[in-house]
Design an enzyme around this catalytic site. Structure first.
Site, short mmCIF file in Angstrom:
data_model
loop_
_atom_site.label_atom_id
_atom_site.label_comp_id
_atom_site.label_asym_id
_atom_site.label_seq_id
_atom_site.Cartn_x
_atom_site.Cartn_y
_atom_site.Cartn_z
N ASP A 192 -1.34 6.21 -7.28
CA ASP A 192 -2.61 5.99 -6.75
C ASP A 192 -4.20 5.96 -7.62
O ASP A 192 -4.29 6.53 -8.55
CB ASP A 192 -2.95 8.16 -6.46
CG ASP A 192 -2.10 8.44 -5.09
OD1 ASP A 192 -1.76 7.24 -4.12
OD2 ASP A 192 -1.29 9.10 -5.75
N GLY A 193 -5.24 5.16 -7.28
CA GLY A 193 -6.37 5.12 -7.91
C GLY A 193 -6.63 3.73 -8.03
O GLY A 193 -7.54 3.84 -8.96
N CYS A 194 -5.75 3.10 -7.74
CA CYS A 194 -5.81 1.79 -7.88
C CYS A 194 -6.42 0.66 -6.42
O CYS A 194 -5.91 1.26 -5.51
CB CYS A 194 -4.62 0.86 -8.62
SG CYS A 194 -3.65 1.77 -9.83
N ALA A 195 -7.28 -0.34 -7.03
CA ALA A 195 -7.47 -1.07 -5.45
C ALA A 195 -6.75 -2.06 -4.99
O ALA A 195 -6.14 -1.67 -3.46
CB ALA A 195 -9.06 -1.59 -5.97
N SER A 196 -5.58 -2.05 -5.81
CA SER A 196 -5.03 -2.70 -4.65
C SER A 196 -3.43 -2.27 -5.10
O SER A 196 -3.54 -0.92 -6.23
CB SER A 196 -4.77 -3.93 -6.22
OG SER A 196 -4.66 -3.83 -7.44
#
Length: 137
Positions: free
Chosen positions: A48-52
């Site tokens: 979690d926390g990643c744009a991709s």
């Protein structure tokens, strides 16, 4: 000082004068990684926390961490490869002692990644550190 694989990457980056060349090198590193099987691309391994989309599959054996990972974005796949150079095959205690932001700063990544990519990189580092810390308890 980081492990030999990461030191080699630092030397390569010092040789590459232009950030675009470094960017291409990071992407090529990601392309060279073994693919992550679809069976491992599940919510439990998603970061979690990643744009991709990013999946990390860590393993700890005899106090040494290894991980595999994948992303649906080429540059992020390359960032996984960079983290692999920093962390893979390292004892858990060394992982917890590594100042990842300082080591990654040696590559100049902070200056050239978007805020979203930087947040995603921090989330991946945090997942690796959490795994290492959990194995020590």
């Amino acid at each position: 000082m980081a492990n030999a694989d990461f030191e080699e990457l630092v030397e390569t980056f010092e040789f590459l004068d232009d950030w675009e060349d470094r960017y291409r090198h990071v992407i090529e590193m990601g392309k060279a990684m073994d693919p992550l099987e679809e069976a491992f691309r599940v919510p439990a391994t998603k970061v979690d926390g990643c744009a991709s989309q990013v999946w990390l599959v860590p393993q700890i054996s005899d106090g040494v961490l290894t991980f595999r990972g994948a992303s649906d974005a080429m540059i992020v796949q390359g960032l996984i490869a960079v983290l692999s150079a920093l962390y893979n095959g390292q004892p858990v205690a060394d992982i917890l002692a590594t100042d990842a932001p300082a080591e990654l700063a040696r590559l100049g990544l902070n200056d050239h990644l978007s805020a979203q990519r930087s947040n995603g990189l921090r989330a991946m580092v945090e997942r690796i550190r959490e795994t290492a810390a959990a194995s020590e308890s």
